[in-house]
Design a protein around this motif. Structure first.
Motif, PDB file in Angstrom:
ATOM      1  N   TYR A 147       0.817  -1.216   0.000  1.00  0.00           N
ATOM      2  CA  TYR A 147       0.000   0.000   0.000  1.00  0.00           C
ATOM      3  C   TYR A 147       0.849   1.264   0.000  1.00  0.00           C
ATOM      4  O   TYR A 147       0.299   2.364  -0.081  1.00  0.00           O
ATOM      5  CB  TYR A 147      -0.941   0.002   1.208  1.00  0.00           C
ATOM      6  CG  TYR A 147      -2.029  -1.042   1.118  1.00  0.00           C
ATOM      7  CD1 TYR A 147      -3.110  -0.869   0.254  1.00  0.00           C
ATOM      8  CD2 TYR A 147      -1.973  -2.201   1.880  1.00  0.00           C
ATOM      9  CE1 TYR A 147      -4.105  -1.832   0.159  1.00  0.00           C
ATOM     10  CE2 TYR A 147      -2.954  -3.171   1.790  1.00  0.00           C
ATOM     11  CZ  TYR A 147      -4.019  -2.975   0.926  1.00  0.00           C
ATOM     12  OH  TYR A 147      -5.005  -3.934   0.834  1.00  0.00           O
ATOM     13  N   VAL A 153      -7.549  10.862  -1.988  1.00  0.00           N
ATOM     14  CA  VAL A 153      -6.217  10.250  -1.980  1.00  0.00           C
ATOM     15  C   VAL A 153      -5.218  11.140  -2.706  1.00  0.00           C
ATOM     16  O   VAL A 153      -4.116  11.415  -2.209  1.00  0.00           O
ATOM     17  CB  VAL A 153      -6.274   8.847  -2.630  1.00  0.00           C
ATOM     18  CG1 VAL A 153      -4.863   8.308  -2.868  1.00  0.00           C
ATOM     19  CG2 VAL A 153      -7.068   7.886  -1.757  1.00  0.00           C
ATOM     20  N   GLU A 154      -5.586  11.613  -3.905  1.00  0.00           N
ATOM     21  CA  GLU A 154      -4.684  12.472  -4.664  1.00  0.00           C
ATOM     22  C   GLU A 154      -4.402  13.773  -3.921  1.00  0.00           C
ATOM     23  O   GLU A 154      -3.271  14.282  -3.928  1.00  0.00           O
ATOM     24  CB  GLU A 154      -5.298  12.771  -6.036  1.00  0.00           C
ATOM     25  CG  GLU A 154      -5.362  11.571  -6.963  1.00  0.00           C
ATOM     26  CD  GLU A 154      -3.980  11.050  -7.308  1.00  0.00           C
ATOM     27  OE1 GLU A 154      -3.123  11.844  -7.723  1.00  0.00           O
ATOM     28  OE2 GLU A 154      -3.751   9.839  -7.144  1.00  0.00           O
ATOM     29  N   GLN A 203      -4.327  14.242  -0.702  1.00  0.00           N
ATOM     30  CA  GLN A 203      -3.414  13.962   0.398  1.00  0.00           C
ATOM     31  C   GLN A 203      -1.981  13.808  -0.096  1.00  0.00           C
ATOM     32  O   GLN A 203      -1.043  14.328   0.504  1.00  0.00           O
ATOM     33  CB  GLN A 203      -3.849  12.689   1.132  1.00  0.00           C
ATOM     34  CG  GLN A 203      -5.156  12.829   1.888  1.00  0.00           C
ATOM     35  CD  GLN A 203      -5.050  13.804   3.048  1.00  0.00           C
ATOM     36  OE1 GLN A 203      -4.231  13.633   3.941  1.00  0.00           O
ATOM     37  NE2 GLN A 203      -5.871  14.843   3.016  1.00  0.00           N
ATOM     38  N   ALA A 225     -10.232   7.178   2.253  1.00  0.00           N
ATOM     39  CA  ALA A 225      -9.404   6.679   1.153  1.00  0.00           C
ATOM     40  C   ALA A 225     -10.198   5.968   0.074  1.00  0.00           C
ATOM     41  O   ALA A 225      -9.639   5.644  -0.984  1.00  0.00           O
ATOM     42  CB  ALA A 225      -8.320   5.739   1.700  1.00  0.00           C
ATOM     43  N   ARG A 243       0.257   3.970  -2.524  1.00  0.00           N
ATOM     44  CA  ARG A 243      -1.100   3.753  -3.040  1.00  0.00           C
ATOM     45  C   ARG A 243      -2.130   4.352  -2.102  1.00  0.00           C
ATOM     46  O   ARG A 243      -3.161   4.867  -2.547  1.00  0.00           O
ATOM     47  CB  ARG A 243      -1.374   2.252  -3.208  1.00  0.00           C
ATOM     48  CG  ARG A 243      -0.586   1.605  -4.338  1.00  0.00           C
ATOM     49  CD  ARG A 243      -0.752   0.099  -4.297  1.00  0.00           C
ATOM     50  NE  ARG A 243      -2.148  -0.312  -4.158  1.00  0.00           N
ATOM     51  CZ  ARG A 243      -2.550  -1.468  -3.641  1.00  0.00           C
ATOM     52  NH1 ARG A 243      -1.631  -2.342  -3.201  1.00  0.00           N
ATOM     53  NH2 ARG A 243      -3.824  -1.778  -3.568  1.00  0.00           N
ATOM     54  N   VAL A 244      -1.856   4.256  -0.810  1.00  0.00           N
ATOM     55  CA  VAL A 244      -2.721   4.834   0.217  1.00  0.00           C
ATOM     56  C   VAL A 244      -1.906   5.880   0.969  1.00  0.00           C
ATOM     57  O   VAL A 244      -0.772   5.607   1.366  1.00  0.00           O
ATOM     58  CB  VAL A 244      -3.241   3.755   1.187  1.00  0.00           C
ATOM     59  CG1 VAL A 244      -4.046   4.387   2.322  1.00  0.00           C
ATOM     60  CG2 VAL A 244      -4.094   2.743   0.431  1.00  0.00           C
ATOM     61  N   PRO A 245      -2.430   7.077   1.171  1.00  0.00           N
ATOM     62  CA  PRO A 245      -1.661   8.117   1.861  1.00  0.00           C
ATOM     63  C   PRO A 245      -1.269   7.698   3.282  1.00  0.00           C
ATOM     64  O   PRO A 245      -1.924   6.849   3.905  1.00  0.00           O
ATOM     65  CB  PRO A 245      -2.619   9.315   1.897  1.00  0.00           C
ATOM     66  CG  PRO A 245      -3.618   9.046   0.834  1.00  0.00           C
ATOM     67  CD  PRO A 245      -3.750   7.556   0.753  1.00  0.00           C
ATOM     68  N   GLN A 286     -10.928   8.488  -4.464  1.00  0.00           N
ATOM     69  CA  GLN A 286      -9.636   8.671  -5.116  1.00  0.00           C
ATOM     70  C   GLN A 286      -9.222  10.132  -5.171  1.00  0.00           C
ATOM     71  O   GLN A 286      -8.034  10.455  -5.119  1.00  0.00           O
ATOM     72  CB  GLN A 286      -9.680   8.082  -6.528  1.00  0.00           C
ATOM     73  CG  GLN A 286      -8.319   8.009  -7.211  1.00  0.00           C
ATOM     74  CD  GLN A 286      -7.307   7.178  -6.433  1.00  0.00           C
ATOM     75  OE1 GLN A 286      -7.664   6.190  -5.790  1.00  0.00           O
ATOM     76  NE2 GLN A 286      -6.040   7.587  -6.497  1.00  0.00           N
TER      77      GLN A 286
END
Length: 600
Positions: free
Chosen positions: A74, A126-127, A129, A120, A77-79, A123
């Motif tokens: 992750y 997410v971007e 962050q 999360a 992929r994940v902040p 999307q």
């Protein structure tokens, strides 16, 4: 045997997670007790992007809060997920965690779901962050790439000194190969725009401690709204080339930049003398290893790409590696890009600083670190071992001139400034070198009445309209004074410091410790005492430099009446001494110089 509070808290969490036939928590029994405890927790929510999280209790839990980990895949992929899977959410312990340690784990898991995993699923969030903390994620990406099996070797440190950048600019870099290195990999590289020589910068700051190889750098500015998140990072030479072309409206491309600089030696013609000097200080880069760097600048945050030539340059493009860049230019090092108009104004100032003793050395250091661009220090004393306890220089400088030693240290430690140090008597040096218009401010920290009188007598001829600051401390650092004297209200030649400015009639002779040598002795105060006065003085002098039109003023820092009453000799104090029962109390006051001198 009595349990420690850490063992008690961990046992409570262990009982909760391992008890009552729990199927959602599985303990990792491979860990030894001194390594702490960990459980894999099933969050039991298929709508979340992460289903399983690892809860780890450090050995000093709950003083240190529990840590959360997810699968390493992750990362980026994940902040807020680091390369090792650690989730960074700013968790912290609270006093109640000692009484209810289970609530600390529950709170951590709730924070994970509410502040990260829940949002999360969007999307766009997410971007956002990744973009908000893009510098951190880029640094983590660079660290992770250094561990990748297909990595290319990049220097461990990349320092960049760029002063002004419009849309794009070419510069040079100096890379350093450690002595005895088997593979000739660069350990450090310093890149600069056309305004600076990177090798001179590295030499000045003592980074150039290995064999130097010269290379080239391309600087490109990115717009503030340009996305810089993992999906947008170039991962190939073609992608980097396309990005640079778009950012510069196709005025520049990486491929086009490489044509003249390439992987060859510097194509520019040099004089025979310069060629000989360069052979002494550097070596040629091995074929295909000339250091080449592309630096992207987005509002002062910089991202780098190292370029590597291929074995068949005509058939395949260069490869690239991400590089974590550290800015060392003065705007960042001295101001973090904050209020740069003030920093630029200070950079243009020229200051003559007289006296580099226990007060002068920390005061001038503060001025230089505030960004004052040109400082000449004049002092007639050599550094002695007995000065070590309250001077900015150390015992390694004994026998050296204090002024020259400070200049060397400040030039080495502070970028973008020019400091000179001269071993000379203040009055004699001024008489020979000063002329009107040469300095913006003169700061006298000699604490010598003769110097103050000399300046008063010769001021117009040597300094013209230049403001003058006199700064001194009273015995035992019982008070400190900073006097700004403008030409309209000059400091008198008869030097009324003792009668009109000082806080008491305490004489230097009353507190001086005599030594068995001609005119030898010292005043017993420590570094903390003089640093108080120096900080007070530096704040006032910097304010004067920021506004050279201030009226003539006396600023004083004065200890309390209890301090004076506790001295071993009787002291008559003046009204500026504050009345207090604490020896640690003090006040700061401002007085009009004209009023003190009776000229109003």
């Amino acid at each position: 045997m009595k349990r420690s509070p850490f063992e008690t808290a961990t046992a409570r969490v262990e009982e909760w997670l391992d008890g009552s036939g729990s199927t959602w928590a599985k303990r990792d029994r491979r860990l030894r007790p001194e390594q702490g405890f960990a459980w894999d927790i099933d969050l039991q929510d298929d709508t979340l992007p992460v289903r399983t999280v690892r809860v780890a209790l450090p050995p000093d839990f709950p003083t240190s809060t529990c840590e959360l980990f997810v699968d390493r895949s992750y990362f980026l992929r994940v902040p807020h997920v680091e390369a090792d899977g650690h989730v960074c959410l700013g968790l912290h312990s609270i006093p109640n965690d000692y009484d209810d340690p289970v609530s600390a784990v529950v709170r951590a898991l709730a924070t994970l779901k509410e502040q990260l995993l829940g949002p999360a699923v969007d999307q766009g969030w997410v971007e956002q962050q990744f973009q908000a903390e893009r510098a951190s994620y880029w640094a983590q990406h660079c660290i992770a790439r250094r561990k990748a099996p297909d990595r290319r070797p990049v220097p461990a440190r990349t320092y960049v000194d760029v002063r002004e950048l419009d849309r794009w600019a070419m510069g040079t870099l100096a890379a350093y190969v450690p002595a005895g290195a088997k593979h000739r990999h660069y350990s450090l590289q310093v890149a600069a725009d056309r305004s600076a020589d990177p090798h001179e910068t590295a030499t000045r700051h003592r980074w150039a401690d290995a064999t130097m190889v010269r290379g080239n750098v391309l600087f490109v500015r990115m717009a503030s709204d340009e996305p810089w998140t993992p999906p947008n990072w170039p991962t190939s030479f073609e992608a980097l080339d396309a990005l640079v072309g778009r950012l510069t409206d196709h005025e520049c491309s990486v491929a086009g930049w490489l044509q003249p600089v390439g992987w060859k030696d510097d194509p520019q013609p040099h004089s025979r003398k310069r060629k000989k000097k360069q052979r002494r200080e550097s070596q040629e880069a091995p074929p295909g290893q000339r250091p080449l760097l592309v630096v992207l600048d987005q509002d002062g945050v910089m991202y780098g790409y190292q370029l590597f030539g291929s074995a068949t340059p005509l058939l395949s493009p260069p490869s690239i590696e991400p590089v974590d860049v550290t800015r060392v230019d003065p705007n960042w090092a001295l101001a973090r890009d904050h209020q740069l108009e003030v920093v630029e104004a200070r950079r243009q100032k020229r200051v003559l600083f007289l006296g580099a003793g226990s007060l002068g050395s920390p005061l001038v250091s503060a001025l230089v670190r505030a960004g004052i661009g040109h400082v000449d220090i004049v002092d007639a004393q050599l550094m002695g071992p007995e000065n070590t306890s309250r001077h900015k220089l150390g015992i390694d400088e004994i026998g050296q001139g204090k002024a020259a030693g400070l200049a060397r240290r400040l030039n080495r430690e502070v970028p973008g400034v020019t400091v000179t140090g001269v071993l000379a008597e203040a009055a004699a040096w001024m008489a020979k070198h000063c002329k009107p218009g040469l300095y913006d401010l003169v700061v006298d920290c000699t604490a010598e009445s003769s110097v103050r009188s000399f300046i008063a007598h010769t001021r117009q001829g040597l300094l013209g309209d230049c403001p003058v600051v006199h700064a001194w401390t009273e015995p035992l650092c019982s008070a400190g004074h900073v006097v700004l004297s403008q030409p309209e209200v000059p400091w008198p030649a008869e030097d009324p410091a003792d009668e009109l400015v000082n806080a008491s009639d305490l004489s230097a002779g009353d507190t001086r410790i005599q030594l068995p040598a001609c005119s030898a002795g010292f005043h017993p105060y420590g570094a903390a005492d003089i640093e108080l006065v120096a900080a007070f003085g530096a704040e006032r002098v910097i304010a004067v430099l920021d506004d050279l039109k201030q009226t003539s003023t006396v600023w004083s820092w004065v200890r309390s009446s209890a301090f004076f009453q506790g001295l071993p000799v009787p002291v008559a104090t003046r009204p500026i001494v504050p009345v207090s029962s604490s020896r640690s109390d003090c006040v700061m006051t401002s007085r009009d110089l004209a009023e003190i001198l009776g000229r109003e």
